[in-house]
Write an enzyme that holds these catalytic residues in place. Structure first.
Site, PDB file in Angstrom:
ATOM      1  N   GLN A  90       0.832  -1.202   0.000  1.00  0.00           N
ATOM      2  CA  GLN A  90       0.000   0.000   0.000  1.00  0.00           C
ATOM      3  C   GLN A  90       0.869   1.256   0.000  1.00  0.00           C
ATOM      4  O   GLN A  90       0.349   2.365  -0.134  1.00  0.00           O
ATOM      5  CB  GLN A  90      -0.898   0.006   1.239  1.00  0.00           C
ATOM      6  CG  GLN A  90      -1.905  -1.124   1.285  1.00  0.00           C
ATOM      7  CD  GLN A  90      -2.593  -1.207   2.638  1.00  0.00           C
ATOM      8  OE1 GLN A  90      -2.000  -1.643   3.619  1.00  0.00           O
ATOM      9  NE2 GLN A  90      -3.850  -0.801   2.699  1.00  0.00           N
ATOM     10  N   ASP A  93       6.283   4.609  -1.511  1.00  0.00           N
ATOM     11  CA  ASP A  93       7.738   4.766  -1.564  1.00  0.00           C
ATOM     12  C   ASP A  93       8.357   3.579  -2.300  1.00  0.00           C
ATOM     13  O   ASP A  93       7.667   2.626  -2.673  1.00  0.00           O
ATOM     14  CB  ASP A  93       8.320   4.888  -0.150  1.00  0.00           C
ATOM     15  CG  ASP A  93       8.018   3.659   0.700  1.00  0.00           C
ATOM     16  OD1 ASP A  93       8.529   2.569   0.381  1.00  0.00           O
ATOM     17  OD2 ASP A  93       7.271   3.778   1.695  1.00  0.00           O
ATOM     18  N   HIS A 108      -1.359   1.308  -4.574  1.00  0.00           N
ATOM     19  CA  HIS A 108      -1.763   2.702  -4.388  1.00  0.00           C
ATOM     20  C   HIS A 108      -0.899   3.672  -5.177  1.00  0.00           C
ATOM     21  O   HIS A 108      -0.894   4.876  -4.904  1.00  0.00           O
ATOM     22  CB  HIS A 108      -1.739   3.063  -2.896  1.00  0.00           C
ATOM     23  CG  HIS A 108      -2.837   2.408  -2.117  1.00  0.00           C
ATOM     24  ND1 HIS A 108      -2.863   2.387  -0.734  1.00  0.00           N
ATOM     25  CD2 HIS A 108      -3.954   1.747  -2.513  1.00  0.00           C
ATOM     26  CE1 HIS A 108      -3.945   1.728  -0.326  1.00  0.00           C
ATOM     27  NE2 HIS A 108      -4.614   1.340  -1.384  1.00  0.00           N
ATOM     28  N   SER A 176      -2.937  -1.116   8.861  1.00  0.00           N
ATOM     29  CA  SER A 176      -3.966  -0.918   9.886  1.00  0.00           C
ATOM     30  C   SER A 176      -5.196  -1.776   9.671  1.00  0.00           C
ATOM     31  O   SER A 176      -5.964  -2.025  10.603  1.00  0.00           O
ATOM     32  CB  SER A 176      -4.370   0.554   9.944  1.00  0.00           C
ATOM     33  OG  SER A 176      -4.941   0.952   8.703  1.00  0.00           O
TER      34      SER A 176
END
Length: 231
Positions: A90, A93, A108, A176
């Site tokens: 997700q 970077d 993403h 999360s």
């Protein structure tokens, strides 16, 4: 099982140890902006300069970051495991790539990529993008960060779902579990009988759905888990 097929999902928690902030960090880039202003198509339409500046700052921060032991361990797993290892992130970077991972699925998007809103062409983003940047393919002045914003469909979902359908092990690291569709991956994996493991500093929203949970820093839990898999 000698060579299990493994699907790994990583989130902001694995990059936090490399100095890249999460949504919840106080005082970081995210704390200075509303998500609606910098991570939605509507925010970009209202104030493209704010959005471009925000991602320029994130891109500069990521450019100086170095992978931690969690990233390195996953690259080793990809290199040494004889079964399939699908690495989905997700994160926007490139720390997985810096650690040596290949074929990372960025669901993403990516900070180091630019996207043309006119023709969907992608190209390497400069360190500092500008509003009205010109597409090298169609010459339209409609460049934007190649980031999946809230309200947009994540990339590569068909490929991810195919990998999950064949998984023997599903691991979620530093995520999360409150953003869909990624939050539903554990249910998909459980449905087909895969073993599931969560490695998180704090329990995620879906922790109860995992059969194995390993709290702690990714730089510690992930290398230990990889050692177990590789034997």
């Amino acid at each position: 099982m000698a060579h299990p097929s493994i699907v790994i999902l990583t989130g902001a928690g694995i990059s936090a140890e490399s100095g890249l902030g999460t949504f919840r960090d106080e005082g970081g880039l995210w704390a200075q902006h509303r998500i609606e202003d910098v991570a939605t198509p509507e925010g970009f339409a209202r104030n493209p300069q704010l959005v471009v500046d925000f991602y320029n700052a994130r891109r500069a921060q990521a450019a100086t970051a170095t992978p931690n032991a969690g990233h390195v361990a996953l690259a080793r797993l990809q290199a040494e495991h004889q079964g399939d290892v699908t690495l989905v992130t997700q994160n926007v970077d490139d720390l997985h790539e810096k650690a040596g991972s290949s074929d990372v699925i960025h669901m993403h998007g990516a900070l180091n990529s630019a996207l043309c809103r006119a023709c969907d062409h992608r190209w390497p983003a400069p360190l500092e993008m500008r509003v009205g940047g010109v597409c090298p393919s169609c010459a339209a002045p409609r460049a934007r960060p190649d980031i999946v914003w809230f309200g947009e469909i994540p990339y590569h979902m068909e490929r991810i779902e195919r990998a999950l359908a064949a998984a023997d092990i599903f691991a979620a690291i530093g995520t999360s579990g409150n953003v869909y569709p990624a939050a539903g991956f554990v249910q998909m994996a459980t449905h087909i009988g895969a073993k599931t493991v969560e490695m998180n500093l704090d329990p995620g929203e879906t922790v109860a759905l995992f059969e194995d949970t390993r709290p702690g820093k990714a730089s510690q839990t992930v290398p230990a888990w990889v050692d177990e898999i590789l034997g």
